[in-house]
Design a protein around this motif. Structure first.
Motif, PDB file in Angstrom:
ATOM      1  N   LEU A 277       0.822  -1.208   0.000  1.00  0.00           N
ATOM      2  CA  LEU A 277       0.000   0.000   0.000  1.00  0.00           C
ATOM      3  C   LEU A 277       0.857   1.260   0.000  1.00  0.00           C
ATOM      4  CD1 LEU A 277      -2.934  -0.926   2.412  1.00  0.00           C
ATOM      5  CD2 LEU A 277      -2.913  -0.903  -0.089  1.00  0.00           C
ATOM      6  N   ALA A 278       2.027   1.189   0.646  1.00  0.00           N
ATOM      7  CA  ALA A 278       2.940   2.336   0.620  1.00  0.00           C
ATOM      8  C   ALA A 278       3.373   2.634  -0.812  1.00  0.00           C
ATOM      9  CB  ALA A 278       4.156   2.060   1.497  1.00  0.00           C
ATOM     10  N   TYR A 279       3.661   1.579  -1.581  1.00  0.00           N
ATOM     11  CA  TYR A 279       4.053   1.770  -2.974  1.00  0.00           C
ATOM     12  C   TYR A 279       2.887   2.362  -3.771  1.00  0.00           C
ATOM     13  CZ  TYR A 279       5.467   0.881  -7.761  1.00  0.00           C
ATOM     14  OH  TYR A 279       5.767   1.034  -9.092  1.00  0.00           O
ATOM     15  N   CYS A 280       1.689   1.790  -3.595  1.00  0.00           N
ATOM     16  CA  CYS A 280       0.522   2.299  -4.318  1.00  0.00           C
ATOM     17  C   CYS A 280       0.258   3.760  -3.962  1.00  0.00           C
ATOM     18  CB  CYS A 280      -0.697   1.445  -3.990  1.00  0.00           C
ATOM     19  SG  CYS A 280      -0.590  -0.266  -4.583  1.00  0.00           S
ATOM     20  N   GLN A 281       0.381   4.078  -2.682  1.00  0.00           N
ATOM     21  CA  GLN A 281       0.147   5.445  -2.218  1.00  0.00           C
ATOM     22  C   GLN A 281       1.112   6.426  -2.881  1.00  0.00           C
ATOM     23  OE1 GLN A 281       0.600   5.843   2.044  1.00  0.00           O
ATOM     24  NE2 GLN A 281      -1.000   7.396   2.183  1.00  0.00           N
ATOM     25  N   SER A 282       2.343   5.972  -3.110  1.00  0.00           N
ATOM     26  CA  SER A 282       3.348   6.842  -3.725  1.00  0.00           C
ATOM     27  C   SER A 282       3.040   7.140  -5.187  1.00  0.00           C
ATOM     28  CB  SER A 282       4.736   6.207  -3.614  1.00  0.00           C
ATOM     29  OG  SER A 282       4.864   5.102  -4.504  1.00  0.00           O
ATOM     30  N   LYS A 283       2.172   6.349  -5.806  1.00  0.00           N
ATOM     31  CA  LYS A 283       1.838   6.526  -7.220  1.00  0.00           C
ATOM     32  C   LYS A 283       0.566   7.351  -7.430  1.00  0.00           C
ATOM     33  CE  LYS A 283       5.354   4.170  -8.581  1.00  0.00           C
ATOM     34  NZ  LYS A 283       6.468   4.856  -9.274  1.00  0.00           N
ATOM     35  N   ILE A 284      -0.081   7.737  -6.342  1.00  0.00           N
ATOM     36  CA  ILE A 284      -1.327   8.498  -6.450  1.00  0.00           C
ATOM     37  C   ILE A 284      -1.010   9.987  -6.600  1.00  0.00           C
ATOM     38  CG2 ILE A 284      -3.454   9.158  -5.272  1.00  0.00           C
ATOM     39  CD1 ILE A 284      -3.361   6.431  -3.856  1.00  0.00           C
ATOM     40  N   THR A 285      -1.450  10.574  -7.694  1.00  0.00           N
ATOM     41  CA  THR A 285      -1.240  12.009  -7.924  1.00  0.00           C
ATOM     42  C   THR A 285      -2.551  12.787  -7.889  1.00  0.00           C
ATOM     43  OG1 THR A 285      -1.351  11.650 -10.318  1.00  0.00           O
ATOM     44  CG2 THR A 285       0.834  11.593  -9.296  1.00  0.00           C
ATOM     45  N   ARG A 286      -3.679  12.113  -8.141  1.00  0.00           N
ATOM     46  CA  ARG A 286      -4.988  12.757  -8.142  1.00  0.00           C
ATOM     47  C   ARG A 286      -5.950  11.905  -7.302  1.00  0.00           C
ATOM     48  NH1 ARG A 286      -7.508  12.726 -12.781  1.00  0.00           N
ATOM     49  NH2 ARG A 286      -6.274  11.064 -13.696  1.00  0.00           N
ATOM     50  N   PRO A 287      -5.880  12.050  -5.984  1.00  0.00           N
ATOM     51  CA  PRO A 287      -6.657  11.168  -5.097  1.00  0.00           C
ATOM     52  C   PRO A 287      -8.143  11.107  -5.422  1.00  0.00           C
ATOM     53  CG  PRO A 287      -5.137  12.510  -3.828  1.00  0.00           C
ATOM     54  CD  PRO A 287      -5.095  13.037  -5.222  1.00  0.00           C
ATOM     55  N   ALA A 288      -8.751  12.240  -5.736  1.00  0.00           N
ATOM     56  CA  ALA A 288     -10.198  12.278  -5.975  1.00  0.00           C
ATOM     57  C   ALA A 288     -10.604  11.502  -7.221  1.00  0.00           C
ATOM     58  CB  ALA A 288     -10.675  13.718  -6.092  1.00  0.00           C
ATOM     59  N   GLU A 289      -9.647  11.215  -8.102  1.00  0.00           N
ATOM     60  CA  GLU A 289      -9.938  10.488  -9.336  1.00  0.00           C
ATOM     61  C   GLU A 289      -9.314   9.095  -9.324  1.00  0.00           C
ATOM     62  OE1 GLU A 289     -12.048  11.766 -11.270  1.00  0.00           O
ATOM     63  OE2 GLU A 289     -12.038  13.774 -10.386  1.00  0.00           O
ATOM     64  N   THR A 290      -8.937   8.611  -8.147  1.00  0.00           N
ATOM     65  CA  THR A 290      -8.207   7.339  -8.042  1.00  0.00           C
ATOM     66  C   THR A 290      -9.011   6.289  -7.288  1.00  0.00           C
ATOM     67  OG1 THR A 290      -6.085   8.486  -8.094  1.00  0.00           O
ATOM     68  CG2 THR A 290      -6.084   6.244  -7.231  1.00  0.00           C
ATOM     69  N   ILE A 291      -8.964   5.061  -7.805  1.00  0.00           N
ATOM     70  CA  ILE A 291      -9.584   3.911  -7.145  1.00  0.00           C
ATOM     71  C   ILE A 291      -8.482   2.896  -6.860  1.00  0.00           C
ATOM     72  CG2 ILE A 291     -11.272   2.047  -7.358  1.00  0.00           C
ATOM     73  CD1 ILE A 291     -12.541   3.883  -9.614  1.00  0.00           C
ATOM     74  N   VAL A 292      -8.310   2.531  -5.596  1.00  0.00           N
ATOM     75  CA  VAL A 292      -7.354   1.502  -5.205  1.00  0.00           C
ATOM     76  C   VAL A 292      -8.128   0.249  -4.833  1.00  0.00           C
ATOM     77  CG1 VAL A 292      -5.591   0.793  -3.534  1.00  0.00           C
ATOM     78  CG2 VAL A 292      -5.615   3.147  -4.419  1.00  0.00           C
ATOM     79  N   VAL A 293      -7.814  -0.859  -5.497  1.00  0.00           N
ATOM     80  CA  VAL A 293      -8.474  -2.132  -5.209  1.00  0.00           C
ATOM     81  C   VAL A 293      -7.442  -3.076  -4.594  1.00  0.00           C
ATOM     82  CG1 VAL A 293      -9.813  -4.051  -6.144  1.00  0.00           C
ATOM     83  CG2 VAL A 293     -10.004  -1.783  -7.183  1.00  0.00           C
ATOM     84  N   LEU A 294      -7.585  -3.349  -3.318  1.00  0.00           N
ATOM     85  CA  LEU A 294      -6.716  -4.303  -2.625  1.00  0.00           C
ATOM     86  C   LEU A 294      -7.399  -5.660  -2.638  1.00  0.00           C
ATOM     87  CD1 LEU A 294      -4.322  -5.104  -0.754  1.00  0.00           C
ATOM     88  CD2 LEU A 294      -5.786  -4.426   1.180  1.00  0.00           C
ATOM     89  N   ILE A 295      -6.733  -6.670  -3.188  1.00  0.00           N
ATOM     90  CA  ILE A 295      -7.269  -8.030  -3.212  1.00  0.00           C
ATOM     91  C   ILE A 295      -6.348  -8.901  -2.370  1.00  0.00           C
ATOM     92  CG2 ILE A 295      -7.971  -9.970  -4.652  1.00  0.00           C
ATOM     93  CD1 ILE A 295      -8.385  -8.021  -6.947  1.00  0.00           C
ATOM     94  N   SER A 296      -6.804  -9.264  -1.174  1.00  0.00           N
ATOM     95  CA  SER A 296      -5.951  -9.977  -0.223  1.00  0.00           C
ATOM     96  C   SER A 296      -6.812 -10.639   0.845  1.00  0.00           C
ATOM     97  CB  SER A 296      -4.977  -8.994   0.439  1.00  0.00           C
ATOM     98  OG  SER A 296      -4.266  -9.626   1.489  1.00  0.00           O
ATOM     99  N   ASP A 297      -6.303 -11.747   1.401  1.00  0.00           N
ATOM    100  CA  ASP A 297      -6.990 -12.380   2.528  1.00  0.00           C
ATOM    101  C   ASP A 297      -6.656 -11.684   3.846  1.00  0.00           C
ATOM    102  OD1 ASP A 297      -4.379 -13.236   2.962  1.00  0.00           O
ATOM    103  OD2 ASP A 297      -4.764 -15.304   2.362  1.00  0.00           O
ATOM    104  N   LEU A 298      -5.861 -10.615   3.759  1.00  0.00           N
ATOM    105  CA  LEU A 298      -5.578  -9.703   4.887  1.00  0.00           C
ATOM    106  C   LEU A 298      -4.717 -10.318   5.988  1.00  0.00           C
ATOM    107  CD1 LEU A 298      -9.052  -7.938   5.275  1.00  0.00           C
ATOM    108  CD2 LEU A 298      -7.082  -7.220   3.912  1.00  0.00           C
ATOM    109  N   TYR A 299      -4.058 -11.439   5.715  1.00  0.00           N
ATOM    110  CA  TYR A 299      -3.114 -11.965   6.702  1.00  0.00           C
ATOM    111  C   TYR A 299      -1.821 -11.161   6.583  1.00  0.00           C
ATOM    112  CZ  TYR A 299      -6.177 -15.909   7.705  1.00  0.00           C
ATOM    113  OH  TYR A 299      -7.245 -16.687   8.104  1.00  0.00           O
ATOM    114  N   GLU A 300      -1.705 -10.142   7.392  1.00  0.00           N
ATOM    115  CA  GLU A 300      -0.618  -9.178   7.290  1.00  0.00           C
ATOM    116  C   GLU A 300       0.628  -9.647   8.024  1.00  0.00           C
ATOM    117  OE1 GLU A 300       0.877  -7.197   5.803  1.00  0.00           O
ATOM    118  OE2 GLU A 300       0.846  -5.127   6.484  1.00  0.00           O
ATOM    119  N   GLY A 301       1.745  -9.669   7.294  1.00  0.00           N
ATOM    120  CA  GLY A 301       3.024  -9.986   7.917  1.00  0.00           C
ATOM    121  C   GLY A 301       3.838  -8.737   8.188  1.00  0.00           C
ATOM    122  N   GLY A 302       3.326  -7.572   7.752  1.00  0.00           N
ATOM    123  CA  GLY A 302       4.018  -6.313   7.962  1.00  0.00           C
ATOM    124  C   GLY A 302       3.507  -5.610   9.211  1.00  0.00           C
ATOM    125  N   ILE A 303       3.450  -4.304   9.155  1.00  0.00           N
ATOM    126  CA  ILE A 303       3.069  -3.502  10.316  1.00  0.00           C
ATOM    127  C   ILE A 303       1.580  -3.182  10.223  1.00  0.00           C
ATOM    128  CG2 ILE A 303       3.561  -1.433  11.648  1.00  0.00           C
ATOM    129  CD1 ILE A 303       6.279  -1.324  10.214  1.00  0.00           C
TER     130      ILE A 303
END
Length: 377
Positions: A277-303
């Motif tokens: 998500l940090a990488y995806c966030q860095s690529k967003i230049t126009r938030p109001a026109e952006t759709i982020v679709v996360l496809i995951s079972d949400l078993y987070e190994g990060g923070i």
């Protein structure tokens, strides 16, 4: 002599029970005997008895040919999947004669992709052909409806309330002003004009597909590659495809060919959603026109806290955030319920989505409408 209803019932029970069903008094012959043998090789080899498929590729290839003769395609695909998981036959898929005998499906593609680094050169083209066939079938099923649904949503989202005269959508304008109807004049006072933005000024929507490529998400990865290619073909959308495990890989340059996307993935490994998500966030230049679709079972190994903080920040900036536990026909997978609940509290409910429902989910996100969530979690 015609088979009675009772005879048919006994026949079915005999096929279900296998050898243990001999007490039914029903003796199987001909095609029924062959069908029973194919079932016995896979499903009646547990406990003290050994499975009947053995370990040789020719024997397994013959069995694959038998089940294609006896059963419909959907059943064949299920039996292939069971044979791989129950009897550990995945390594035999690296042999050309095996690939020639199998019935291609999404699960088989997932297995091949997990083995892709071990596929010998002599089998590589056969494996790619299997993957390409499944991708082509999915595109035929999904592409036209996706383009039509999203195209309509993009047109509607481009409507403006101060259009030039030639850009006025009169049907929508009349509907929007029906409350201003004057019966004595038999006319509608158009206090608010509705129209479409001129093509040259239309704002592109940006879509970022962020896909968990851990082993349990194989079917979702396959469908995501197909949808990514379809979305990338639409001029009104700018599409980015990102896959992740503990590392993050941007596969946007491969979107012209979903088969290339799939062979660039690396199924298995851990999961770091926060980093993705940090990488995806860095690529967003126009938030109001952006759709982020996360496809995951949400078993987070990060923070975990950082992951949730990023989602909150994106939503606060105006990003449409969609969280899918799966993009497949298999329903909700095993998933992290605590993370799903935390996302729901942020206004991003996580839910499983079938490929047929995905265009409607994306259309709602494009128009900034409530998502048609099949089941809130």
């Amino acid at each position: 002599m015609a088979m009675t209803q009772n005879d048919e019932r006994l026949r079915r029970w005999r096929l279900v029970l296998g050898g243990e069903g001999e007490s039914t008094g029903c003796r199987l012959t001909g095609r029924d005997a062959g069908m029973d043998g194919a079932l016995a090789a896979l499903y009646r080899g547990e406990g003290e008895r050994s499975a009947g498929l053995g370990g040789s590729a020719p024997q397994v290839a013959r069995w694959l040919g038998d089940i294609r003769e006896y059963f419909p395609t959907t059943v064949v695909q299920l039996m292939q999947q069971d044979a791989i998981s129950r009897l550990g036959l995945d390594r035999l898929l690296l042999e050309p004669e095996m690939l020639a005998a199998v019935e291609p499906d999404v699960h088989l593609v997932g297995t091949l992709l997990s083995l892709k680094n071990a596929i010998p050169e002599t089998t590589r083209e056969s494996a790619r052909a299997v993957v390409a066939k499944v991708v082509a079938d999915l595109e035929r099923r999904l592409a036209d409806r996706t383009r039509a649904t999203l195209g309509g949503a993009l047109d509607r989202s481009a409507k403006v309330n101060r259009p030039r005269h030639r850009d006025i959508d009169w049907d929508s304008t009349i509907r929007a002003n029906l409350k201003n109807y004057l019966p004595e004049q038999r006319t509608v006072v158009p206090e608010r004009l509705v129209g479409y933005a001129r093509a040259q000024r239309a704002v592109k929507k940006e879509v970022i597909l962020c896909i968990d490529q851990s082993g349990s998400m194989a079917a979702s990865v396959v469908h995501s590659a197909v949808f990514g290619a379809v979305l990338a073909s639409m001029k009104s959308l700018s599409t980015r495809l990102v896959v992740f495990d503990t590392s993050v890989v941007d596969l946007t340059e491969h979107l012209t060919d979903p088969v290339d996307v799939l062979f660039a993935t690396q199924l298995g490994g851990g999961t770091d959603i926060n980093r993705a998500l940090a990488y995806c966030q860095s690529k967003i230049t126009r938030p109001a026109e952006t759709i982020v679709v996360l496809i995951s079972d949400l078993y987070e190994g990060g923070i975990r806290a950082e992951m949730l903080k990023r989602v909150a920040a994106m939503k606060a900036a105006g990003v449409q955030f969609v969280a899918l536990l799966a993009l497949s026909d298999e329903g909700a997978p095993s998933y992290d319920h605590a993370h799903a609940a935390a996302l729901a509290e942020l206004g991003a409910p996580a839910f499983a989505c079938t490929p047929d429902a995905f265009p409607d989910i994306m259309a709602a996100a494009i128009q900034k409408q409530p998502l048609p969530v099949p089941r809130s979690l």
